[in-house]
Design an enzyme around this catalytic site. Structure first.
Site, PDB file in Angstrom:
ATOM      1  N   SER A   1     -19.020  28.402  23.658  1.00  0.00           N
ATOM      2  CA  SER A   1     -18.266  27.212  24.061  1.00  0.00           C
ATOM      3  C   SER A   1     -18.897  25.986  23.413  1.00  0.00           C
ATOM      4  O   SER A   1     -20.039  26.037  22.936  1.00  0.00           O
ATOM      5  CB  SER A   1     -18.339  27.080  25.589  1.00  0.00           C
ATOM      6  OG  SER A   1     -17.879  25.809  26.003  1.00  0.00           O
TER       7      SER A   1
ATOM      8  N   TYR B   1     -21.481  26.876  34.255  1.00  0.00           N
ATOM      9  CA  TYR B   1     -20.776  27.195  33.008  1.00  0.00           C
ATOM     10  C   TYR B   1     -21.621  26.774  31.799  1.00  0.00           C
ATOM     11  O   TYR B   1     -21.810  27.544  30.851  1.00  0.00           O
ATOM     12  CB  TYR B   1     -19.422  26.488  33.003  1.00  0.00           C
ATOM     13  CG  TYR B   1     -18.508  26.879  31.857  1.00  0.00           C
ATOM     14  CD1 TYR B   1     -17.743  28.037  31.925  1.00  0.00           C
ATOM     15  CD2 TYR B   1     -18.406  26.088  30.716  1.00  0.00           C
ATOM     16  CE1 TYR B   1     -16.896  28.402  30.874  1.00  0.00           C
ATOM     17  CE2 TYR B   1     -17.557  26.438  29.672  1.00  0.00           C
ATOM     18  CZ  TYR B   1     -16.808  27.595  29.752  1.00  0.00           C
ATOM     19  OH  TYR B   1     -15.972  27.947  28.718  1.00  0.00           O
TER      20      TYR B   1
HETATM   21  P1  NAD Z   1      -8.454  32.171  30.711  1.00  0.00           P
HETATM   22  O1  NAD Z   1      -8.853  31.751  32.073  1.00  0.00           O
HETATM   23  O2  NAD Z   1      -7.035  32.121  30.310  1.00  0.00           O
HETATM   24  O3  NAD Z   1      -9.005  33.625  30.397  1.00  0.00           O
HETATM   25  C1  NAD Z   1     -10.160  34.153  30.976  1.00  0.00           C
HETATM   26  C2  NAD Z   1     -10.064  35.648  30.929  1.00  0.00           C
HETATM   27  O4  NAD Z   1     -11.211  36.232  31.539  1.00  0.00           O
HETATM   28  C3  NAD Z   1      -8.849  36.162  31.686  1.00  0.00           C
HETATM   29  O5  NAD Z   1      -8.295  37.236  30.977  1.00  0.00           O
HETATM   30  C4  NAD Z   1      -9.457  36.646  32.979  1.00  0.00           C
HETATM   31  O6  NAD Z   1      -8.692  37.675  33.597  1.00  0.00           O
HETATM   32  C5  NAD Z   1     -10.783  37.183  32.474  1.00  0.00           C
HETATM   33  N1  NAD Z   1     -11.753  37.321  33.551  1.00  0.00           N
HETATM   34  C6  NAD Z   1     -12.239  36.345  34.332  1.00  0.00           C
HETATM   35  N2  NAD Z   1     -13.058  36.874  35.256  1.00  0.00           N
HETATM   36  C7  NAD Z   1     -13.078  38.210  35.044  1.00  0.00           C
HETATM   37  C8  NAD Z   1     -13.715  39.290  35.684  1.00  0.00           C
HETATM   38  N3  NAD Z   1     -14.491  39.122  36.757  1.00  0.00           N
HETATM   39  N4  NAD Z   1     -13.514  40.535  35.209  1.00  0.00           N
HETATM   40  C9  NAD Z   1     -12.709  40.743  34.142  1.00  0.00           C
HETATM   41  N5  NAD Z   1     -12.068  39.752  33.496  1.00  0.00           N
HETATM   42  C10 NAD Z   1     -12.247  38.502  33.954  1.00  0.00           C
HETATM   43  O7  NAD Z   1      -9.282  31.246  29.750  1.00  0.00           O
HETATM   44  P2  NAD Z   1      -9.599  31.314  28.195  1.00  0.00           P
HETATM   45  O8  NAD Z   1      -9.666  29.925  27.754  1.00  0.00           O
HETATM   46  O9  NAD Z   1      -8.716  32.248  27.485  1.00  0.00           O
HETATM   47  O10 NAD Z   1     -11.088  31.873  28.232  1.00  0.00           O
HETATM   48  C11 NAD Z   1     -11.563  32.915  27.430  1.00  0.00           C
HETATM   49  C12 NAD Z   1     -13.017  32.634  27.084  1.00  0.00           C
HETATM   50  O11 NAD Z   1     -13.080  31.490  26.251  1.00  0.00           O
HETATM   51  C13 NAD Z   1     -13.888  32.326  28.287  1.00  0.00           C
HETATM   52  O12 NAD Z   1     -15.161  32.928  28.109  1.00  0.00           O
HETATM   53  C14 NAD Z   1     -13.991  30.816  28.246  1.00  0.00           C
HETATM   54  O13 NAD Z   1     -15.157  30.358  28.870  1.00  0.00           O
HETATM   55  C15 NAD Z   1     -14.029  30.589  26.760  1.00  0.00           C
HETATM   56  N6  NAD Z   1     -13.713  29.249  26.300  1.00  0.00           N
HETATM   57  C16 NAD Z   1     -12.497  28.676  26.534  1.00  0.00           C
HETATM   58  C17 NAD Z   1     -12.241  27.401  26.061  1.00  0.00           C
HETATM   59  C18 NAD Z   1     -10.938  26.702  26.265  1.00  0.00           C
HETATM   60  O14 NAD Z   1     -10.820  25.534  25.926  1.00  0.00           O
HETATM   61  N7  NAD Z   1      -9.925  27.340  26.796  1.00  0.00           N
HETATM   62  C19 NAD Z   1     -13.225  26.708  25.354  1.00  0.00           C
HETATM   63  C20 NAD Z   1     -14.441  27.317  25.134  1.00  0.00           C
HETATM   64  C21 NAD Z   1     -14.675  28.584  25.604  1.00  0.00           C
END
Ligand code: NAD
Length: 253
Positions: A145, A158
């Site tokens: 991130s 986080y």
């Molecule tokens: P999102 O919330 O849409 O997706 C998160 C995913 O993780 C979902 O599929 C959810 O079901 C899964 N998940 C959460 N807890 C879980 C558990 N206990 N067991 C199994 N699966 C679980 O958000 P996203 O943005 O797609 O996030 C994906 C990754 O990217 C994450 O690690 C997030 O921290 C990271 N991220 C996102 C952003 C952003 O701007 N969206 C930026 C930097 C990093």
């Protein structure tokens, strides 16, 4: 041919948190690049499976709640049982909890650390043991991130977990590069997914973030596809321990 080095034909991947958002985007990109994909998570995978099947890709769902590290070995075993092996792991599943540090609870600390860092380590370990058994190396991609590089506010667990992901990616690369295992990361910028819904619903924060992104727009899950396929493919075989920011220029500003 250079483009053949980016192909994932004949490879098997497991992508966690693949039902939506960035994980779904990565799973689709891998399937398009020719990989068989185990889509892993606690939620139904129907939408992702439907999209992959619509272009003739091969995918298989594994139900697992990564709040409990006990599922990690099973995820690798089921992938190997279904596809005969595993070559690529993407540790994408992640959660976020917002709150002032002065009031932050132990539960909001532990829940985030367990999914975002502890399970990421033990799933990587289970995959690496299998890579060693198979004897052909492997690829691990950790989703980090901007909070791996910056402090942020009101997300103490986080930021801690994602900063840990950056360091752990380097450490695992140091230990496993000689075994042909590439461990790298992707640090997404501000992307349009469930994870950022609260930020996008706050008009003041939304505008402030948008104005600071050099590319002039928030990212979409498809924006990660190129970096993810690159890090999963033979094209990146000499790349170890590095986290690539796909952030519309945010960190350079
Ligand atoms: P999102 O919330 O849409 O997706 C998160 C995913 O993780 C979902 O599929 C959810 O079901 C899964 N998940 C959460 N807890 C879980 C558990 N206990 N067991 C199994 N699966 C679980 O958000 P996203 O943005 O797609 O996030 C994906 C990754 O990217 C994450 O690690 C997030 O921290 C990271 N991220 C996102 C952003 C952003 O701007 N969206 C930026 C930097 C990093």
């Amino acid at each position: 041919m250079i483009l053949d080095m980016f192909s994932l034909k004949g490879k098997t991947a497991a992508v966690t948190g693949a039902n939506t958002g960035l994980g779904q985007g990565i799973a689709l990109a891998f399937a398009e690049a020719g990989a068989k994909v185990a889509v892993v998570g606690r939620s139904p995978m129907d939408e992702t499976l439907g999209k992959i099947k619509s272009f003739g890709g091969d995918a298989f769902p594994i139900k697992a709640d990564l709040a409990d590290v006990a599922v990690c070995q099973r995820i690798v075993d089921e992938t190997v049982g279904k596809f005969g092996g595993i070559d690529i792991l993407v540790n994408n599943a992640g959660i976020i909890r917002r709150g002032d540090s002065i009031d932050f609870t132990e539960k909001d600390w532990d829940d985030v650390m367990n999914v975002n860092l502890k399970s990421l380590f033990f799933l990587s370990q289970a995959a690496a043991r299998q890579f060693v058994k198979q004897g052909q190396g492997g690829k691990i991609i950790n989703i980090a991130s901007l909070l791996s590089y910056q402090g942020g506010i009101r997300i103490p667990s986080y930021t801690s977990a994602k900063s840990g992901v950056l360091g752990l990616t380097r450490l695992l690369a140091n230990e496993w590069a000689s075994k042909g295992i590439c461990v790298n990361g992707i640090a997404p910028g501000y992307m349009v997914t469930n994870n950022t819904e609260a930020l996008r619903n706050d008009p003041i924060r939304y505008k402030a973030i948008l104005e600071r992104i050099p590319a002039g727009r928030w990212g979409q899950p498809a924006d990660l596809a190129g970096a993810a396929v690159f890090l999963a493919s033979p094209a990146s075989d000499y790349l170890h321990g590095f986290t690539i920011a796909v952030d519309g220029g945010w960190l350079g500003r």
